[in-house]
Design a protein around this motif. Sequence first.
Motif, PDB file in Angstrom:
ATOM      1  N   GLY A  25       0.788  -1.225   0.000  1.00  0.00           N
ATOM      2  CA  GLY A  25       0.000   0.000   0.000  1.00  0.00           C
ATOM      3  C   GLY A  25       0.821   1.278   0.000  1.00  0.00           C
ATOM      4  O   GLY A  25       0.264   2.369   0.059  1.00  0.00           O
ATOM      5  N   ILE A  26       2.135   1.185  -0.101  1.00  0.00           N
ATOM      6  CA  ILE A  26       2.975   2.387  -0.097  1.00  0.00           C
ATOM      7  C   ILE A  26       2.647   3.249  -1.310  1.00  0.00           C
ATOM      8  O   ILE A  26       2.335   2.736  -2.388  1.00  0.00           O
ATOM      9  CB  ILE A  26       4.478   2.007  -0.064  1.00  0.00           C
ATOM     10  CG1 ILE A  26       5.342   3.239   0.239  1.00  0.00           C
ATOM     11  CG2 ILE A  26       4.903   1.339  -1.369  1.00  0.00           C
ATOM     12  CD1 ILE A  26       6.791   2.906   0.543  1.00  0.00           C
ATOM     13  N   THR A  27       2.697   4.562  -1.129  1.00  0.00           N
ATOM     14  CA  THR A  27       2.451   5.477  -2.244  1.00  0.00           C
ATOM     15  C   THR A  27       3.784   5.815  -2.903  1.00  0.00           C
ATOM     16  O   THR A  27       4.857   5.600  -2.326  1.00  0.00           O
ATOM     17  CB  THR A  27       1.796   6.788  -1.766  1.00  0.00           C
ATOM     18  OG1 THR A  27       2.733   7.492  -0.941  1.00  0.00           O
ATOM     19  CG2 THR A  27       0.505   6.520  -1.002  1.00  0.00           C
ATOM     20  N   SER A  28       3.723   6.378  -4.095  1.00  0.00           N
ATOM     21  CA  SER A  28       4.951   6.764  -4.785  1.00  0.00           C
ATOM     22  C   SER A  28       5.708   7.817  -3.985  1.00  0.00           C
ATOM     23  O   SER A  28       6.932   7.767  -3.879  1.00  0.00           O
ATOM     24  CB  SER A  28       4.647   7.258  -6.197  1.00  0.00           C
ATOM     25  OG  SER A  28       3.797   8.382  -6.164  1.00  0.00           O
ATOM     26  N   ASP A  29       4.993   8.780  -3.394  1.00  0.00           N
ATOM     27  CA  ASP A  29       5.659   9.812  -2.599  1.00  0.00           C
ATOM     28  C   ASP A  29       6.372   9.214  -1.395  1.00  0.00           C
ATOM     29  O   ASP A  29       7.506   9.588  -1.091  1.00  0.00           O
ATOM     30  CB  ASP A  29       4.658  10.880  -2.134  1.00  0.00           C
ATOM     31  CG  ASP A  29       4.191  11.779  -3.272  1.00  0.00           C
ATOM     32  OD1 ASP A  29       4.889  11.852  -4.309  1.00  0.00           O
ATOM     33  OD2 ASP A  29       3.133  12.407  -3.124  1.00  0.00           O
TER      34      ASP A  29
END
Length: 127
Positions: A44-48
């Motif tokens: 679930g990590i975001t690109s940011d």
Amino acid sequence: MAGTRLLAAVLVLGLCMLAGAEKPSPCRCSRMSPQSRKNCGFPGITSDQCFDMGCCFDTSVVGVPWCFDPLPNQESEECVMEVSARENCGYPGISPQECASRKCCFSDAVPQVPWCFFPQPVQDCHY
């Protein structure tokens, strides 16, 4: 008690690393083959969030990590590539100076691969 201090030290070190992390260059990310990716994130990590940790982010390939460690930095972006992509530009025992005179890249960090190799154009690098 010692375990608590160790955990605190590890957390502080980790936070310091995060604070100093910066987005890797496009070549360090796009030249990594999907099969070679080493996970750098969490589900679930975001690109940011991924870029903030100094990692690469790419969701275009299913079944491999999307947040992954970048390729090692090189002196020139043209020299950033997986060792399997190196095309020999020298001979065994070539010096860094002789390699540079041929306008090629030099890295002797990995044995049994070309240490003097042709650069690649950076125009093909992207996020």
